[in-house]
Design a protein around this motif. Structure first.
Motif, PDB file in Angstrom:
ATOM      1  N   PRO B  27      61.451  -0.903  28.314  1.00 44.14           N
ATOM      2  CA  PRO B  27      61.280  -1.208  26.891  1.00 44.14           C
ATOM      3  C   PRO B  27      62.102  -2.433  26.504  1.00 44.14           C
ATOM      4  CG  PRO B  27      62.765   0.648  27.160  1.00 44.14           C
ATOM      5  CD  PRO B  27      62.279   0.286  28.529  1.00 44.14           C
ATOM      6  N   PHE B  31      64.485  -1.696  21.378  1.00 42.00           N
ATOM      7  CA  PHE B  31      64.009  -0.311  21.422  1.00 42.00           C
ATOM      8  C   PHE B  31      65.178   0.663  21.301  1.00 42.00           C
ATOM      9  CE2 PHE B  31      61.708   3.367  22.917  1.00 42.00           C
ATOM     10  CZ  PHE B  31      62.576   4.023  23.767  1.00 42.00           C
ATOM     11  N   TRP B  32      66.304   0.310  21.920  1.00 41.37           N
ATOM     12  CA  TRP B  32      67.414   1.261  22.000  1.00 41.37           C
ATOM     13  C   TRP B  32      68.123   1.463  20.664  1.00 41.37           C
ATOM     14  CZ3 TRP B  32      66.848   4.352  25.758  1.00 41.37           C
ATOM     15  CH2 TRP B  32      66.273   3.910  26.943  1.00 41.37           C
ATOM     16  N   SER B  34      66.586   1.665  17.698  1.00 41.80           N
ATOM     17  CA  SER B  34      65.837   2.702  16.979  1.00 41.80           C
ATOM     18  C   SER B  34      65.924   4.034  17.719  1.00 41.80           C
ATOM     19  CB  SER B  34      64.386   2.286  16.756  1.00 41.80           C
ATOM     20  OG  SER B  34      63.737   2.118  17.986  1.00 41.80           O
ATOM     21  N   PHE B  35      66.033   3.993  19.040  1.00 44.79           N
ATOM     22  CA  PHE B  35      66.191   5.224  19.820  1.00 44.79           C
ATOM     23  C   PHE B  35      67.469   5.948  19.393  1.00 44.79           C
ATOM     24  CE2 PHE B  35      65.658   7.878  23.566  1.00 44.79           C
ATOM     25  CZ  PHE B  35      66.949   8.254  23.882  1.00 44.79           C
ATOM     26  N   ASP B  36      68.565   5.193  19.328  1.00 47.40           N
ATOM     27  CA  ASP B  36      69.857   5.794  18.970  1.00 47.40           C
ATOM     28  C   ASP B  36      69.812   6.345  17.550  1.00 47.40           C
ATOM     29  OD1 ASP B  36      71.874   3.301  20.757  1.00 47.40           O
ATOM     30  OD2 ASP B  36      70.925   5.173  21.424  1.00 47.40           O
ATOM     31  N   ASP B  38      67.139   7.377  15.839  1.00 44.60           N
ATOM     32  CA  ASP B  38      66.303   8.588  15.809  1.00 44.60           C
ATOM     33  C   ASP B  38      67.038   9.762  16.442  1.00 44.60           C
ATOM     34  OD1 ASP B  38      63.152   6.868  16.513  1.00 44.60           O
ATOM     35  OD2 ASP B  38      64.314   7.136  14.669  1.00 44.60           O
ATOM     36  N   LEU B  39      67.751   9.501  17.515  1.00 44.38           N
ATOM     37  CA  LEU B  39      68.464  10.581  18.201  1.00 44.38           C
ATOM     38  C   LEU B  39      69.546  11.156  17.299  1.00 44.38           C
ATOM     39  CD1 LEU B  39      69.182  12.324  20.616  1.00 44.38           C
ATOM     40  CD2 LEU B  39      70.460  10.403  21.577  1.00 44.38           C
ATOM     41  N   LYS B  42      67.944  13.386  14.790  1.00 48.18           N
ATOM     42  CA  LYS B  42      67.509  14.638  15.406  1.00 48.18           C
ATOM     43  C   LYS B  42      68.710  15.525  15.715  1.00 48.18           C
ATOM     44  CE  LYS B  42      63.203  12.937  17.353  1.00 48.18           C
ATOM     45  NZ  LYS B  42      62.418  12.620  18.551  1.00 48.18           N
ATOM     46  N   GLN B  43      69.824  14.935  16.108  1.00 50.51           N
ATOM     47  CA  GLN B  43      71.039  15.718  16.382  1.00 50.51           C
ATOM     48  C   GLN B  43      71.524  16.398  15.112  1.00 50.51           C
ATOM     49  OE1 GLN B  43      73.346  12.536  18.401  1.00 50.51           O
ATOM     50  NE2 GLN B  43      73.917  14.084  19.882  1.00 50.51           N
TER      51      GLN B  43
END
Lengths: 209, 191
Positions: B27, B31-32, B34-36, B38-39, B42-43
């Motif tokens: 990716p 990308f990372w 938005s990944f972080d 979102d994570l 979610k956490q």
């Protein structure tokens, strides 16, 4: 799964592995003691590897992102149950693989590809030339076509065969590490790998001859 | 000198070489981020959302305190049943004393001490006369140490209940600048 002593010794014998496992054990200890922010260090360390495994198992980048996050959340929730019998790396890889299996089994019929960009500038030149020569398309088109054929061929393998190929050929893990993650013997890993490569050979014949 | 054959038929790829190309699928760096993000969301949701077992338990056993002694008693009975030989004479001991439940009486409120000339409103008589009770008033006063905070302080004013059987419910009022509680007998709430 109980890790056999011989596997433990083999992994521990590699100094790089041992150092890595030690640093993970320290961070896990801190998280278990209540320093939840320390878990971020494990996320940073493993997120790209876990994402790559899950992406190669699913061939879908959105699913891979969701499943990678789900893996970390599951690991965080059950961190207190991690007793250190295996390395943290093995433990979290196992969670990732099992989470992906559950997802793929539930969504067997609703599957579609969504690829990450292939960084051709990092590919060996002789490989690129060979691929371009076999195709009527320019380099970019030829690579795109290959990417589709490669992912299709992987998806045509069973989950277990796909996993051994991904972990061995793409992630570069050893047979013993794969056996730990997949909870099977080293012999099973070898035989699955052999069979999977035979299947891939058949499906990717146009690129190999 | 032999010419080097650059034709495509001379280049043979292996399955391994093709599979290694999969390592190049990555990716983009952004990308990372938005990944972080979102994570993290979610956490946080995972922390708030109870686990599946907690949700099942809340549906099946809404009042754990009610069920716990029942299930514990059932567990003990089951263990006892299987521990004893079937043909043995079982002596369960003397029967438990019958426990009678007392009916809860009406809520009692001690009457405030009000001046004799203040008209009182008669209410229903208390079931049991109270002899003596003291109500110590708490108040929130500004905390001089923690700026902006308050602390509770027990003020010396007390209401002493009378021994009369009637009960008078008096509304207290807090008036600005008046530290004492002012009883307003006219504004009596009838219960």
């Amino acid at each position: 799964m109980h890790l056999s002593r011989s596997v433990t010794k083999t992994i521990a014998a590699d100094p790089a592995h041992a150092r890595d496992a030690d640093s993970d054990a320290v961070i896990v200890g801190r998280v278990q003691a209540g320093d939840v922010a320390a878990f971020d260090g494990l996320i940073l360390k493993y997120r790209e590897r876990l994402y790559a495994i899950i992406y190669n198992l699913t061939s879908n980048r959105e699913d891979a992102a969701d499943l990678t996050q789900e893996t970390f959340i599951k690991a965080f929730r059950s961190i207190n149950r991690f007793k250190g019998k295996s390395s943290f790396f093995t433990w979290i890889y196992r969670i990732a693989v099992n989470t992906t299996y559950t997802y793929l089994r539930r969504n067997r019929l609703r599957r579609f590809f969504s690829f990450d960009h292939m960084h051709e500038e990092l590919a060996p030149s002789e490989v690129l030339e060979a691929i371009t020569a076999k195709s009527n398309l320019p380099r970019e088109g030829a690579l795109k076509e290959l990417q589709e054929r490669l992912n299709e061929a992987l998806q045509n393998l069973s989950l277990k065969h796909r996993t051994v190929v991904v972990l061995f050929e793409i992630e570069g893990m050893s047979h013993q590490e794969i056996a730990e993650v997949m909870n099977c013997s080293v012999g099973t890993v070898r035989s699955r790998l052999h069979y999977a490569k035979q299947q891939l050979q058949t499906q990717l014949q146009p690129y190999l001859s | 000198m032999q010419e080097i054959d650059h034709s495509s038929s001379g280049r043979q790829l292996t399955v391994e070489q093709l599979l290694h190309l999969k390592r190049l699928e990555k990716p983009a760096p952004e990308f990372w981020s938005s990944f972080d993000r979102d994570l993290q969301q979610k956490q946080l949701k995972a922390l708030v959302k109870p686990s599946l077992w907690a949700r099942v338990r809340s549906v099946l056993f809404p009042r754990v305190a009610v069920w716990a002694p029942v299930s514990a008693a059932a567990g003990f009975a089951a263990v006892g049943f299987f521990a004893l030989p079937f043909d043995a004479d079982i002596d369960l001991g003397p029967p438990l004393a019958h426990v009678e439940e007392e009916e809860a009486g009406p809520v009692e409120m001690a009457a405030a001490a009000i001046p004799a000339d203040t008209p009182s409103v008669e209410t229903a008589p208390a079931v049991t006369p109270r002899t003596d009770a003291k109500f110590v008033v708490d108040a929130l006063v500004p905390d001089q140490v923690a700026q902006g905070g308050f602390r509770t302080e027990t003020l010396p004013q007390t209401f002493v209940a009378s021994s009369e059987t009637s009960a008078h419910y008096v509304v207290n009022a807090f008036t600005a600048g008046v530290p004492d509680h002012v009883a307003i007998p006219d504004a009596v709430l009838e219960f």
